[in-house]
Design a protein around this motif. Sequence first.
Motif, PDB file in Angstrom:
ATOM      1  N   ASP A  87      -3.489  25.783 149.942  1.00  7.70           N
ATOM      2  CA  ASP A  87      -4.595  26.251 149.102  1.00  7.70           C
ATOM      3  C   ASP A  87      -4.098  26.786 147.760  1.00  7.70           C
ATOM      4  N   GLU A  88      -3.046  27.591 147.816  1.00  9.56           N
ATOM      5  CA  GLU A  88      -2.497  28.157 146.572  1.00  9.56           C
ATOM      6  C   GLU A  88      -1.874  27.056 145.712  1.00  9.56           C
ATOM      7  N   ALA A  89      -1.147  26.153 146.355  1.00  9.88           N
ATOM      8  CA  ALA A  89      -0.491  25.061 145.628  1.00  9.88           C
ATOM      9  C   ALA A  89      -1.524  24.160 144.963  1.00  9.88           C
ATOM     10  N   PHE A  90      -2.599  23.867 145.690  1.00 14.78           N
ATOM     11  CA  PHE A  90      -3.638  22.991 145.137  1.00 14.78           C
ATOM     12  C   PHE A  90      -4.355  23.647 143.958  1.00 14.78           C
ATOM     13  N   GLU A  91      -4.536  24.967 144.037  1.00 10.52           N
ATOM     14  CA  GLU A  91      -5.196  25.696 142.940  1.00 10.52           C
ATOM     15  C   GLU A  91      -4.378  25.581 141.649  1.00 10.52           C
ATOM     16  N   VAL A  92      -3.068  25.803 141.759  1.00 15.12           N
ATOM     17  CA  VAL A  92      -2.185  25.717 140.589  1.00 15.12           C
ATOM     18  C   VAL A  92      -2.109  24.276 140.083  1.00 15.12           C
ATOM     19  N   LEU A  93      -1.949  23.360 141.027  1.00 14.82           N
ATOM     20  CA  LEU A  93      -1.816  21.949 140.665  1.00 14.82           C
ATOM     21  C   LEU A  93      -3.074  21.437 139.964  1.00 14.82           C
ATOM     22  N   LEU A  94      -4.219  21.890 140.428  1.00 14.19           N
ATOM     23  CA  LEU A  94      -5.486  21.462 139.836  1.00 14.19           C
ATOM     24  C   LEU A  94      -5.588  21.933 138.382  1.00 14.19           C
ATOM     25  N   GLN A  95      -5.173  23.163 138.129  1.00  8.14           N
ATOM     26  CA  GLN A  95      -5.183  23.688 136.755  1.00  8.14           C
ATOM     27  C   GLN A  95      -4.262  22.874 135.854  1.00  8.14           C
ATOM     28  N   VAL A  96      -3.091  22.556 136.360  1.00  6.29           N
ATOM     29  CA  VAL A  96      -2.110  21.780 135.573  1.00  6.29           C
ATOM     30  C   VAL A  96      -2.643  20.382 135.264  1.00  6.29           C
ATOM     31  N   LEU A  97      -3.243  19.744 136.262  1.00  2.00           N
ATOM     32  CA  LEU A  97      -3.745  18.379 136.066  1.00  2.00           C
ATOM     33  C   LEU A  97      -4.944  18.349 135.116  1.00  2.00           C
ATOM     34  N   HIS A  98      -5.807  19.349 135.197  1.00  5.89           N
ATOM     35  CA  HIS A  98      -6.943  19.422 134.267  1.00  5.89           C
ATOM     36  C   HIS A  98      -6.447  19.579 132.828  1.00  5.89           C
ATOM     37  N   GLN A  99      -5.402  20.397 132.659  1.00  5.46           N
ATOM     38  CA  GLN A  99      -4.844  20.585 131.324  1.00  5.46           C
ATOM     39  C   GLN A  99      -4.223  19.286 130.809  1.00  5.46           C
ATOM     40  N   GLU A 100      -3.510  18.596 131.683  1.00  5.91           N
ATOM     41  CA  GLU A 100      -2.907  17.312 131.293  1.00  5.91           C
ATOM     42  C   GLU A 100      -3.976  16.286 130.937  1.00  5.91           C
ATOM     43  N   HIS A 101      -5.039  16.276 131.712  1.00  2.00           N
ATOM     44  CA  HIS A 101      -6.144  15.350 131.448  1.00  2.00           C
ATOM     45  C   HIS A 101      -6.773  15.640 130.088  1.00  2.00           C
ATOM     46  N   SER A 102      -6.998  16.918 129.810  1.00  2.78           N
ATOM     47  CA  SER A 102      -7.584  17.324 128.531  1.00  2.78           C
ATOM     48  C   SER A 102      -6.662  16.958 127.363  1.00  2.78           C
ATOM     49  N   ASP A 103      -5.362  17.225 127.522  1.00  7.75           N
ATOM     50  CA  ASP A 103      -4.398  16.911 126.458  1.00  7.75           C
ATOM     51  C   ASP A 103      -4.329  15.410 126.187  1.00  7.75           C
ATOM     52  N   ARG A 104      -4.393  14.618 127.233  1.00  7.77           N
ATOM     53  CA  ARG A 104      -4.335  13.165 127.052  1.00  7.77           C
ATOM     54  C   ARG A 104      -5.571  12.641 126.325  1.00  7.77           C
ATOM     55  N   LEU A 105      -6.720  13.222 126.634  1.00 10.24           N
ATOM     56  CA  LEU A 105      -7.945  12.814 125.936  1.00 10.24           C
ATOM     57  C   LEU A 105      -7.834  13.088 124.439  1.00 10.24           C
ATOM     58  N   ILE A 106      -7.300  14.270 124.099  1.00  8.90           N
ATOM     59  CA  ILE A 106      -7.131  14.627 122.686  1.00  8.90           C
ATOM     60  C   ILE A 106      -6.142  13.685 122.015  1.00  8.90           C
ATOM     61  N   ARG A 107      -5.027  13.410 122.686  1.00 13.80           N
ATOM     62  CA  ARG A 107      -4.009  12.516 122.100  1.00 13.80           C
ATOM     63  C   ARG A 107      -4.546  11.106 121.918  1.00 13.80           C
ATOM     64  N   SER A 108      -5.334  10.633 122.877  1.00 15.70           N
ATOM     65  CA  SER A 108      -5.867   9.272 122.765  1.00 15.70           C
ATOM     66  C   SER A 108      -6.843   9.159 121.604  1.00 15.70           C
ATOM     67  N   LYS A 109      -7.645  10.212 121.370  1.00 13.97           N
ATOM     68  CA  LYS A 109      -8.560  10.213 120.233  1.00 13.97           C
ATOM     69  C   LYS A 109      -7.774  10.196 118.921  1.00 13.97           C
ATOM     70  N   GLN A 110      -6.737  11.030 118.866  1.00  9.59           N
ATOM     71  CA  GLN A 110      -5.906  11.079 117.664  1.00  9.59           C
ATOM     72  C   GLN A 110      -5.221   9.736 117.421  1.00  9.59           C
ATOM     73  N   ASN A 111      -4.750   9.110 118.477  1.00 10.38           N
ATOM     74  CA  ASN A 111      -4.075   7.808 118.347  1.00 10.38           C
ATOM     75  C   ASN A 111      -5.037   6.736 117.859  1.00 10.38           C
ATOM     76  N   ARG A 112      -6.266   6.737 118.373  1.00 10.37           N
ATOM     77  CA  ARG A 112      -7.240   5.735 117.936  1.00 10.37           C
ATOM     78  C   ARG A 112      -7.574   5.902 116.456  1.00 10.37           C
ATOM     79  N   ILE A 113      -7.710   7.150 116.016  1.00 14.22           N
ATOM     80  CA  ILE A 113      -7.997   7.394 114.595  1.00 14.22           C
ATOM     81  C   ILE A 113      -6.808   6.972 113.733  1.00 14.22           C
ATOM     82  N   ARG A 114      -5.597   7.293 114.185  1.00  9.30           N
ATOM     83  CA  ARG A 114      -4.405   6.936 113.404  1.00  9.30           C
ATOM     84  C   ARG A 114      -4.231   5.420 113.295  1.00  9.30           C
ATOM     85  N   THR A 115      -4.368   4.724 114.408  1.00 10.25           N
ATOM     86  CA  THR A 115      -4.135   3.280 114.389  1.00 10.25           C
ATOM     87  C   THR A 115      -5.271   2.499 113.727  1.00 10.25           C
ATOM     88  N   ALA A 116      -6.449   3.133 113.552  1.00  3.56           N
ATOM     89  CA  ALA A 116      -7.544   2.459 112.845  1.00  3.56           C
ATOM     90  C   ALA A 116      -7.219   2.268 111.366  1.00  3.56           C
TER      91      ALA A 116
END
Length: 241
Positions: free
Chosen positions: A33-62
């Motif tokens: 339970d504790e491990a999943f709580e921490v892991l979930l926070q880390v994965l949500h942050q990674e997901h959010s960061d990737r979304l931001i990077r992908s938006k930035q990449n699309r704007i740059r490559t346009a």
Amino acid sequence: MDKRQEIIELCKELRLPSIRRMVNDESNFKKPDEAFEVLLQVLHQEHSDRLIRSKQNRIRTANFPQKKLLEELVESSLPDQARQKLPYLKTLKFIEEGQNVIFTGSPGTGKSHISIALGIEACLAGYKVFFATVPSLINQLKEYKSERTLRSFELKFERYDLVIIDELGYISFDKEGAELLFTHLSLRAGRKSTIITSNLPFLKWQEIFHDPVLTAALTDRLTHKSHVINMNGPSFRMKET
């Protein structure tokens, strides 16, 4: 959905098979339970960061020449047709429908600003966008042709969700340039969206293509399923000056 299943779904989306395999067997963790709580926070942050990077990449490559945003537009100063159409264009439904948008009219009335701003909105919404002025695009096409890599570019060009071609009419071009431009715009006709800005009305496009048959064919294909917006009016830049 419980935490374990949510982690598994995130791992699938983020393509993290090793973590997914570990989470599938809770015995890999002393305190799941504790491990999943921490892991979930880390994965949500990674997901959010990737979304931001992908938006930035699309704007740059346009390859936008500058950053122009819809909220920077002074809508009350836009020509009437642009003001009327802007709410619909902001929805980006024209991209979903594969519709073209053609802005024609006098210089300095917001054609390029609206086009770039819509392109940036499309990038933020997850669409792949390509921007070029007509002179730079024709130069690119001639280079690809001489290097025998034109077919590779054609395949990419027809797959973009949105292509923005700016400044049609400012500079005329030779027969080879006209044919290359016609061929590539025809690849997208009726399937994918293209935005074109021009300071010339359609009746004068023949002056830059130098071929009445080709001009008529291109005009017919571009205006099919399209929004043609009259941008004649006083120049913003002249007002500022």
